[in-house]
Design a protein around this motif. Structure first.
Motif, PDB file in Angstrom:
ATOM      1  N   LEU A  67       1.225  -0.913   7.834  1.00 37.32           N
ATOM      2  CA  LEU A  67       1.478  -1.000   6.397  1.00 37.32           C
ATOM      3  C   LEU A  67       0.618   0.014   5.657  1.00 37.32           C
ATOM      4  CD1 LEU A  67       1.736  -4.295   4.333  1.00 37.32           C
ATOM      5  CD2 LEU A  67       0.398  -2.373   3.491  1.00 37.32           C
ATOM      6  N   LEU A  68      -0.652   0.099   6.037  1.00 35.25           N
ATOM      7  CA  LEU A  68      -1.563   1.045   5.379  1.00 35.25           C
ATOM      8  C   LEU A  68      -1.168   2.491   5.670  1.00 35.25           C
ATOM      9  CD1 LEU A  68      -4.970  -0.749   6.017  1.00 35.25           C
ATOM     10  CD2 LEU A  68      -3.782  -0.520   3.824  1.00 35.25           C
ATOM     11  N   SER A  69      -0.722   2.755   6.906  1.00 36.21           N
ATOM     12  CA  SER A  69      -0.322   4.125   7.234  1.00 36.21           C
ATOM     13  C   SER A  69       0.877   4.553   6.408  1.00 36.21           C
ATOM     14  CB  SER A  69      -0.013   4.249   8.734  1.00 36.21           C
ATOM     15  OG  SER A  69       1.246   3.709   9.065  1.00 36.21           O
ATOM     16  N   PHE A  70       1.839   3.658   6.246  1.00 36.58           N
ATOM     17  CA  PHE A  70       3.022   4.009   5.452  1.00 36.58           C
ATOM     18  C   PHE A  70       2.662   4.136   3.981  1.00 36.58           C
ATOM     19  CE2 PHE A  70       7.532   4.198   4.581  1.00 36.58           C
ATOM     20  CZ  PHE A  70       8.055   4.646   5.783  1.00 36.58           C
ATOM     21  N   LEU A  71       1.736   3.293   3.530  1.00 36.45           N
ATOM     22  CA  LEU A  71       1.280   3.370   2.144  1.00 36.45           C
ATOM     23  C   LEU A  71       0.608   4.711   1.878  1.00 36.45           C
ATOM     24  CD1 LEU A  71       0.884   1.713  -0.519  1.00 36.45           C
ATOM     25  CD2 LEU A  71      -1.340   1.041   0.405  1.00 36.45           C
ATOM     26  N   ASP A  72      -0.255   5.154   2.799  1.00 30.27           N
ATOM     27  CA  ASP A  72      -1.027   6.376   2.581  1.00 30.27           C
ATOM     28  C   ASP A  72      -0.192   7.644   2.742  1.00 30.27           C
ATOM     29  OD1 ASP A  72      -3.339   5.024   1.980  1.00 30.27           O
ATOM     30  OD2 ASP A  72      -4.081   5.004   4.033  1.00 30.27           O
ATOM     31  N   ARG A  73       0.934   7.545   3.464  1.00 28.69           N
ATOM     32  CA  ARG A  73       1.772   8.738   3.595  1.00 28.69           C
ATOM     33  C   ARG A  73       2.792   8.840   2.466  1.00 28.69           C
ATOM     34  NH1 ARG A  73       5.058   7.130   9.025  1.00 28.69           N
ATOM     35  NH2 ARG A  73       2.933   6.497   9.527  1.00 28.69           N
ATOM     36  N   SER A  74       3.185   7.709   1.891  1.00 26.14           N
ATOM     37  CA  SER A  74       4.253   7.725   0.887  1.00 26.14           C
ATOM     38  C   SER A  74       3.748   7.590  -0.545  1.00 26.14           C
ATOM     39  CB  SER A  74       5.259   6.594   1.173  1.00 26.14           C
ATOM     40  OG  SER A  74       4.623   5.328   1.140  1.00 26.14           O
ATOM     41  N   ASN A  75       2.444   7.271  -0.741  1.00 22.73           N
ATOM     42  CA  ASN A  75       1.967   7.094  -2.116  1.00 22.73           C
ATOM     43  C   ASN A  75       1.941   8.397  -2.914  1.00 22.73           C
ATOM     44  OD1 ASN A  75      -0.264   8.321  -0.928  1.00 22.73           O
ATOM     45  ND2 ASN A  75      -1.594   6.522  -1.099  1.00 22.73           N
ATOM     46  N   ILE A  76       2.166   9.517  -2.245  1.00 31.05           N
ATOM     47  CA  ILE A  76       2.270  10.778  -2.976  1.00 31.05           C
ATOM     48  C   ILE A  76       3.477  10.752  -3.910  1.00 31.05           C
ATOM     49  CG2 ILE A  76       3.632  11.933  -1.174  1.00 31.05           C
ATOM     50  CD1 ILE A  76       2.140  14.520  -1.876  1.00 31.05           C
ATOM     51  N   GLY A  77       4.505   9.973  -3.536  1.00 28.20           N
ATOM     52  CA  GLY A  77       5.658   9.821  -4.430  1.00 28.20           C
ATOM     53  C   GLY A  77       5.283   9.112  -5.714  1.00 28.20           C
ATOM     54  N   ASN A  78       4.406   8.096  -5.606  1.00 31.36           N
ATOM     55  CA  ASN A  78       3.910   7.418  -6.803  1.00 31.36           C
ATOM     56  C   ASN A  78       2.967   8.321  -7.588  1.00 31.36           C
ATOM     57  OD1 ASN A  78       3.828   5.032  -4.402  1.00 31.36           O
ATOM     58  ND2 ASN A  78       5.007   4.547  -6.224  1.00 31.36           N
ATOM     59  N   ALA A  79       2.119   9.076  -6.853  1.00 31.06           N
ATOM     60  CA  ALA A  79       1.172   9.977  -7.512  1.00 31.06           C
ATOM     61  C   ALA A  79       1.895  11.072  -8.298  1.00 31.06           C
ATOM     62  CB  ALA A  79       0.247  10.601  -6.467  1.00 31.06           C
ATOM     63  N   ARG A  80       3.036  11.490  -7.802  1.00 26.58           N
ATOM     64  CA  ARG A  80       3.795  12.534  -8.494  1.00 26.58           C
ATOM     65  C   ARG A  80       4.176  12.102  -9.906  1.00 26.58           C
ATOM     66  NH1 ARG A  80       9.776  14.831  -6.727  1.00 26.58           N
ATOM     67  NH2 ARG A  80       9.639  16.857  -7.798  1.00 26.58           N
ATOM     68  N   LEU A  81       4.522  10.828 -10.062  1.00 22.39           N
ATOM     69  CA  LEU A  81       4.912  10.333 -11.392  1.00 22.39           C
ATOM     70  C   LEU A  81       3.717  10.231 -12.325  1.00 22.39           C
ATOM     71  CD1 LEU A  81       7.527   7.489 -10.762  1.00 22.39           C
ATOM     72  CD2 LEU A  81       7.911   9.917 -11.175  1.00 22.39           C
ATOM     73  N   GLU A  82       2.497  10.188 -11.753  1.00 20.63           N
ATOM     74  CA  GLU A  82       1.289  10.017 -12.571  1.00 20.63           C
ATOM     75  C   GLU A  82       0.573  11.333 -12.856  1.00 20.63           C
ATOM     76  OE1 GLU A  82       0.297   7.412 -14.126  1.00 20.63           O
ATOM     77  OE2 GLU A  82       1.740   5.972 -13.307  1.00 20.63           O
ATOM     78  N   GLY A  83       1.257  12.460 -12.665  1.00 20.10           N
ATOM     79  CA  GLY A  83       0.691  13.732 -13.101  1.00 20.10           C
ATOM     80  C   GLY A  83       0.179  14.657 -12.021  1.00 20.10           C
ATOM     81  N   LEU A  84       0.393  14.329 -10.740  1.00 18.03           N
ATOM     82  CA  LEU A  84      -0.089  15.171  -9.644  1.00 18.03           C
ATOM     83  C   LEU A  84       0.432  16.605  -9.758  1.00 18.03           C
ATOM     84  CD1 LEU A  84      -1.315  15.678  -6.767  1.00 18.03           C
ATOM     85  CD2 LEU A  84       0.852  14.816  -5.848  1.00 18.03           C
ATOM     86  N   THR A  85       1.717  16.741  -9.973  1.00 13.91           N
ATOM     87  CA  THR A  85       2.348  18.067  -9.974  1.00 13.91           C
ATOM     88  C   THR A  85       1.738  18.981 -11.026  1.00 13.91           C
ATOM     89  OG1 THR A  85       4.419  17.076  -9.187  1.00 13.91           O
ATOM     90  CG2 THR A  85       4.544  19.284 -10.139  1.00 13.91           C
ATOM     91  N   ALA A  86       1.573  18.466 -12.236  1.00  9.64           N
ATOM     92  CA  ALA A  86       1.045  19.296 -13.322  1.00  9.64           C
ATOM     93  C   ALA A  86      -0.439  19.596 -13.145  1.00  9.64           C
ATOM     94  CB  ALA A  86       1.285  18.602 -14.664  1.00  9.64           C
ATOM     95  N   ASP A  87      -1.210  18.603 -12.712  1.00 11.71           N
ATOM     96  CA  ASP A  87      -2.664  18.764 -12.636  1.00 11.71           C
ATOM     97  C   ASP A  87      -3.095  19.817 -11.623  1.00 11.71           C
ATOM     98  OD1 ASP A  87      -2.897  16.892 -14.577  1.00 11.71           O
ATOM     99  OD2 ASP A  87      -4.003  15.418 -13.396  1.00 11.71           O
ATOM    100  N   ILE A  88      -2.436  19.872 -10.473  1.00 11.40           N
ATOM    101  CA  ILE A  88      -2.860  20.839  -9.453  1.00 11.40           C
ATOM    102  C   ILE A  88      -1.903  22.027  -9.383  1.00 11.40           C
ATOM    103  CG2 ILE A  88      -3.921  18.995  -8.107  1.00 11.40           C
ATOM    104  CD1 ILE A  88      -1.672  19.352  -6.049  1.00 11.40           C
ATOM    105  N   LYS A  89      -0.989  22.092 -10.385  1.00 12.63           N
ATOM    106  CA  LYS A  89      -0.010  23.189 -10.444  1.00 12.63           C
ATOM    107  C   LYS A  89       0.775  23.286  -9.130  1.00 12.63           C
ATOM    108  CE  LYS A  89      -2.637  25.910 -13.815  1.00 12.63           C
ATOM    109  NZ  LYS A  89      -3.606  24.824 -14.087  1.00 12.63           N
ATOM    110  N   LEU A  90       1.295  22.131  -8.719  1.00 13.59           N
ATOM    111  CA  LEU A  90       2.076  22.046  -7.480  1.00 13.59           C
ATOM    112  C   LEU A  90       3.481  22.588  -7.721  1.00 13.59           C
ATOM    113  CD1 LEU A  90       2.351  21.067  -4.539  1.00 13.59           C
ATOM    114  CD2 LEU A  90       2.997  18.811  -5.451  1.00 13.59           C
TER     115      LEU A  90
END
Length: 506
Positions: A67-90
């Motif tokens: 459960l933790l492994s899947f959480l840690d690999r897929s939470n980038i999808g949640n992080a994307r909605l919280e500003g990841l893309t803009a903050d690091i200029k992804l």
């Protein structure tokens, strides 16, 4: 969990040769001759009690780690909605996802070889600790190159957990019992999606704390949770049955008898390069990989893009995080239901094909529906089909490959080859897709249907080939062409699933 009998589960109507190893006396006792413990006699009541204990000792901790492994690999999808893309200029989100799977594919086979050379209570918690640290670092990156590097090493460190966990199951459970436990792991993946959505919603309100945005806290806090669990896992992850301190000598003898009756000896085998070679030269192993290849495209694009797909329906980031929860919860229920039905009727491939068809219907509705409600409902159709199908297919090598080194290698090969489908999938979920506009990922959803078609083709081919081989062995045994009794234990282990008395689960 369901208690089951310790039979070898030959095809319906076929007693095969299990009676040679497993005999029920008139008094109700089960008697099995084992190489390591001599003749073992036990009752059904003892067996059921032992299965419950194994379930308690083995399943929960491996379920939590996955459960933790899947959480840690897929939470980038949640992080994307919280500003990841803009903050690091992804600029290339899909390539960031791809780097994870590149590391994952590279690490699969070596990780399971290391597991075979070490032990589960050492290797699996160590992997968990390493990826937990990397997940925390992921929340501290400042640019695209840093994220690419972290994602690669995250995939490399996570690569050994799932095939390693399934291999541990194969040391405790007879073949017919394994898929139900593997289904629990995949249901854990579905549950992690629901759990991750709730966590992301709550952690998102931490934006600004410590000068960090919400996406950073999502990755850091969930990584810290993994580290804490990994440290306790060193004392909880089970050793191989005959080395475990959780079971008495009596219980170890019954475990050995159940595995011997299943024609899949329990005694721990030393690592063998011949077993690795057998896995790499077995055509069925490649079909298991192709089967997962077709499903992995959909599995990981759903888990990594669902928050974005729901946000595209017009919801705010916070609401989109919460709206990922119901589809994952339904997938959890559906996965366990299908696993139970598959167990009762002792069939795998027909349900895998059915799940693929259900997922295809969901994708068609997603493409064709003109309404927000229709496209959201489509997620409820596709997600359960994808997760339940994966839960069943990922247990096939553990049920159908004998010889411990060969099985460990085959499990890793299936995941490694299958995750090449994940690499293709995340690259094809782009807007635009080359010169194509790809509105609402319509073209990408269509390609997911194509890859599920590959999965259906692989499942159908396996169904035909494995059934034909079972019939061939039935006919040979009916004609009296039994293997010579002079074959010693080591030769039996070397032959593994190529033995005349072995039957494949279909």
């Amino acid at each position: 969990m369901s208690e089951v009998t310790s039979t070898a589960s030959p095809p319906p109507g076929k007693a095969a040769s299990t009676s040679e190893a497993h005999e029920v006396q008139e008094g109700g006792d089960i008697v099995v001759d084992t190489p390591s413990h001599g003749q073992v006699r036990y009752t059904r009541k003892e067996e059921k009690r032992l299965v419950r204990k194994i379930d308690f000792v083995v399943v929960p901790i491996l379920l939590v780690l996955y459960l933790l492994s899947f959480l840690d690999r897929s939470n980038i999808g949640n992080a994307r909605l919280e500003g990841l893309t803009a903050d690091i200029k992804l600029k290339d989100y899909s390539t960031a996802l791809t780097m994870f799977f590149v590391g994952y594919v590279i690490g699969e086979v070596p990780a399971n070889i290391v597991l075979k050379k070490t032990s589960p209570p050492v290797w699996l918690p160590t992997l968990t600790l390493v990826w937990g640290i990397i997940s925390v670092v992921q929340g501290l990156v400042h640019n695209q190159a840093g994220l690419f590097a972290v994602r690669f090493f995250l995939g490399l460190s996570e690569s050994g957990l799932f095939p390693g966990s399934v291999f541990v199951f194969s040391m405790f459970y007879p073949r017919r019992e394994r898929h139900y436990r593997v289904a629990l792991l995949l249901s854990g993946a579905a549950f992690s999606g629901a759990f991750g959505g709730i966590l992301a919603y709550g952690i998102g309100f931490m934006r600004g704390v410590g000068g960090k945005n919400g996406w950073s806290w999502i990755l850091i806090i969930e990584g810290l949770l993994t580290i804490v669990v990994s440290l306790s896992a060193y004392w909880i992850v089970p050793h191989y049955p005959q080395k475990s301190r959780s079971f008495s000598d009596r219980e170890k003898s019954i475990i050995a008898a159940r595995m011997q009756a299943d024609r899949d000896g329990l005694d721990e085998e030393s690592f063998s390069w011949d077993g690795v070679k057998q896995a790499f030269t077995d055509p069925y192993v490649y079909l298991y990989g192709l089967l997962f290849h077709g499903f992995a495209f959909a599995l990981y694009t759903i888990s990594l893009f669902m928050p974005t797909i729901i946000a595209d329906l017009g919801y705010t980031a916070a609401n989109a995080q919460l709206l990922t929860v119901p589809p994952y919860f339904l997938a959890f229920i559906f996965t366990m239901t299908i696993a139970h039905i598959s167990f009762v009727v002792n069939r795998r491939l027909v349900f895998i094909i059915g799940c693929a068809c259900l997922a295809i219907v969901g994708y068609i509705v997603q493409i064709a529906s003109p309404t927000v409600a229709g496209r959201y409902v489509a997620i409820f159709i596709a997600t359960p089909g994808v997760y339940a199908g994966n839960a069943l297919l990922l247990s096939l090598p553990s049920e159908n490959v004998s010889g411990q080194t060969k099985r460990a290698t085959a499990l890793a090969m299936q995941i490694g080859f299958g995750n090449m489908g994940s690499i293709v999938g995340v690259q094809l979920y782009r807007r635009p897709l080359g010169s194509l506009a790809n509105p609402r990922f319509h073209i990408s959803h269509g390609l997911a249907i194509v890859w599920l078609g590959f999965g259906i083709a692989a499942a159908s081919t396996l169904w035909f080939l494995l059934s034909r081989e079972n019939r061939r062995r039935d006919e040979l045994q009916a004609k009296g062409q039994h293997e010579k009794e002079s074959i010693d234990e080591e030769e039996q282990k070397r032959l593994g699933d190529r033995r005349l008395d072995w039957r494949y689960h279909v």
